[in-house]
Design an enzyme around this catalytic site. Structure first.
Site: not given
Ligand SMILES: [Zn+2]
Length: 675
Positions: A464-465, A468, A471
């Site tokens: 998940h991290e 990010h 991105h």
């Molecule tokens: Zn998040």
């Protein structure tokens, strides 16, 4: 003494010189950076030139470059490696920064220039990105009170300063409560616990200098403890301490702070002419209004609660079969749910864990990014901001793209949870700038010489991290303020939640889930059971999340409650909260909502993004492969490289053709039957 924070960073990749930076440097650097930023803004206003995009909007983008550099280092340290000195600095900086920000946004001469450009926008021959930046800049001024006058103006400024102070207090109280509690375990208490947890408890005891194994309030300790300790009274004690964070009655109690924050937010929204703080907040989000958020939450709540209630009946029967009195309590849920998981799915967390080595999962996340986007990761030497921090040079076709830092282990000085931040953001204005991106997690640190092992949830957090981080690292825009994750709050979790899907691609675990001692890959049968159980306990997870999101929304969508705890109870009563499930984050420790504005009336965002991530991953499957090159390129071109340079809904539609329905999410969570 030269202050390294104020010097040019000329080392490798212009990384901050962490070894040279001392806490004593921050105050001088922050003051100098603030002075410089103010002087730059004054110069923009004082110039005789008529406003142009370059001499006003671009100049404003660059005005606080030094401030961004100093704050990027400081706030990373304050969150990931807090000391008393850093906490004191943070208390000192937060009102200064709030005052600076409000001075800029309330600067009448500056707003006049922005407004002049806005009125002439059709004649300025702006690129699409510039037009977007102008709209966003002006909107930020208006939403920050630039059009207010007289007493309203003064009051608005006071409110903003007070909110900044309260947010910091809330965070620090929480950290103090998290640090202040531990429970010693006897050898007998350890007997039934899995080995990784025994190790982690000993290691936590050593870190605290206690000389006995302890359970602390770190999620990486308390969650597996609640799931594996058969001693009901110990579970109750740990659980009650966990949910009491921020509400212990002493100096660190957050309840009055929460009430004041809500009151001030309402007043702020009304000064600006909005009906409520939620109406104000949601104006800039994809969702747009409180009603659309409520509709989504209710649509998910009903099937989720039904699933959770059915699970609760099964778990309560198991509790009573063990000779305990009912009813099922919140501190029983994890334990009996884990026991049932073992029985029904024949899946034991402790059996899975040796296959989920941190280092291998990092490789899996990197390799996935390699297959999808052609990224390569080369370990970097050199000191990070803490000995546990690891660094990589991220390249594509040999070109440097970013520095990625991973700070994975829990420690007392780190706030709880996991997050991604850019110590430096990507931009092109004023020269190509490559980002420095940090992932911070709270995985249990192993004893010296042993490999770090993750739970499946931890592995998902890591992916998940890292989503990010992608991105940020793949961002390719001109202006920093719309770079990377600077997007609508209910869009920002799309890249991160989407990336979690690759952990569920069977080839990924088949290759990277190898046993810590034998090196053997995870047996096919265990892999099938692990992936088959992906939606297990999803009623519980959805209920605890939606309850938090609904309380957050109702806190902000009407008159601010005088007693937030009572309001919380009313919202839960109205929802029909199952008795053995509590909110994922109750008010006194709901940092998303009270540590700052970030997720206030925005905790729903994860679910809004999930509606999209379920649908976005389908795009790969429809193309025939989770690693389909054309779909990965479309994802990068339309979403991951674009930051906030285009309206989020348009980005999504460019990638996928249309907005998705909620069904993909409900199916993904196993709350309605898949076709
Ligand atoms: Zn998040």
């Amino acid at each position: 003494m030269t202050n390294p924070l104020l010097a040019d960073w000329t080392g490798q990749f212009e990384l901050p010189p962490f070894e040279a930076i001392q806490d004593a440097h921050f105050e001088e650097a922050m003051d100098a950076a603030l002075d410089e930023a103010r002087a730059n803004v004054d110069a923009i206003v004082a110039q005789d030139e008529v406003p142009t995009f370059a001499n006003t909007i671009e100049a404003l983008e660059e005005a606080d470059a030094l401030l961004g550099k100093v704050a990027g280092v400081f706030y990373n340290l304050a969150g990931a490696d807090a000391t008393e000195a850093r906490e004191a600095l943070q208390r000192d900086f937060s009102p200064k920064l709030a005052a600076y920000s409000s001075d800029i946004l309330m600067n009448e001469g500056l707003f006049e220039r922005v407004e002049a450009l806005w009125n002439a926008r059709d004649d300025l021959d702006l690129t699409e990105e510039q037009a977007r930046l102008l709209m966003l800049t002006r909107r930020r001024f208006v939403r920050s009170g630039a059009q207010l006058e007289g007493a309203d103006r003064d009051r608005f400024r006071d409110i903003m300063e007070r909110l900044a102070v309260l947010g910091t207090q809330f965070t620090q109280n929480l950290l103090a409560d998290e640090r202040g509690w531990h429970m010693e375990l006897s050898e007998d208490d350890l007997a039934a616990l899995p080995e990784f947890l025994v190790d982690a408890a000993r290691s936590a005891g050593d870190e605290k200098g206690i000389g006995a194994p302890v359970i602390t309030l770190s999620r990486s300790l308390i969650t597996p403890f609640l799931a594996s300790s058969p001693k009901r009274e110990l579970r109750q004690r740990a659980y009650e301490a966990y949910v009491a964070r921020g509400a212990t009655g002493g100096k660190t109690d957050n309840r009055a702070i929460a009430a004041e924050i809500l009151r001030l937010r309402e007043e702020r929204a009304k000064l600006l002419g909005y009906e409520s703080f939620a109406a104000y907040k949601l104006e800039t989000e994809m969702a747009g209004s409180p009603d659309r958020v409520r509709d989504l939450l209710i649509e998910v709540w009903t099937p989720a609660r039904a699933a959770a209630e059915a699970d609760a009946e099964v778990l309560e029967r198991m509790l009573m079969a063990d000779g305990f009195d009912g009813p099922l309590e919140p501190w029983d849920w994890h334990f009996y749910s884990e026991k049932r998981r073992k029985e029904e799915h024949d899946l034991d967390e402790a059996e899975v864990k040796p296959y989920l080595q941190l280092d291998r999962m990092i490789e899996a996340a990197f390799d996935t990014a390699g297959k999808l986007f052609g990224l390569e990761f080369e370990p970097l030497d050199g000191p990070g901001y803490h000995p546990d921090v690891r660094m990589w040079n991220v390249t594509r076709n040999g070109d440097h793209l970013a520095v990625f830092m991973g700070d994975y282990f829990a420690r007392g000085s780190k706030r709880s949870g996991a997050w991604c931040s850019a110590m430096r953001s990507q931009k092109k204005l004023g020269g190509e700038t490559q980002p420095i991106v940090v992932n911070v997690c709270n995985f249990a640190k192993p004893e010296a010489g042993k490999p770090a092992l993750l739970s499946y949830d931890d592995a998902r957090t890591l992916f998940h991290e890292f989503g990010h981080a992608l991105h940020q690292m793949l961002s390719d825009v001109t202006y920093e303020s719309i770079s990377g994750t600077s997007v609508a709050r209910d869009f920002v979790e799309l890249p991160s939640q989407l990336y979690e899907h690759w952990l569920e691609v069977p080839e990924v675990l088949a290759e990277y889930a190898t046993h810590a001692e034998t090196g053997e890959p995870m047996p096919k049968d265990l892999l099938d059971r692990l992936l088959g159980a992906a939606t297990y306990n999803m009623g519980f997870a959805t209920v605890e999340y939606v309850a938090s999101a609904m309380v957050d929304l109702e806190f902000h969508s009407g008159t601010a409650p005088a007693d937030p705890m009572q309001k919380q109870a009313e919202v839960l009563e109205e929802l029909g909260m199952p008795r053995a499930i509590r909110m994922r984050h109750a008010t006194p420790h709901f940092a998303h909502v009270f540590s700052g504005d970030g997720y206030s009336s925005g905790y729903y965002s994860y679910m809004w993004s999930e509606v999209m991530d379920a649908d976005a991953f389908e795009a790969f499957l429809e193309a025939g492969s989770a690693f389909d090159a054309a779909t990965a390129k479309a994802l990068e071109d339309n979403i991951l490289s674009r930051g906030g340079s285009v309206e989020a809904e348009d980005l999504y539609k460019a990638f996928r053709g249309k907005m998705p329905q909620v069904e993909a999410l409900l199916k993904g969570r196993g709350l309605i039957a898949a076709e």
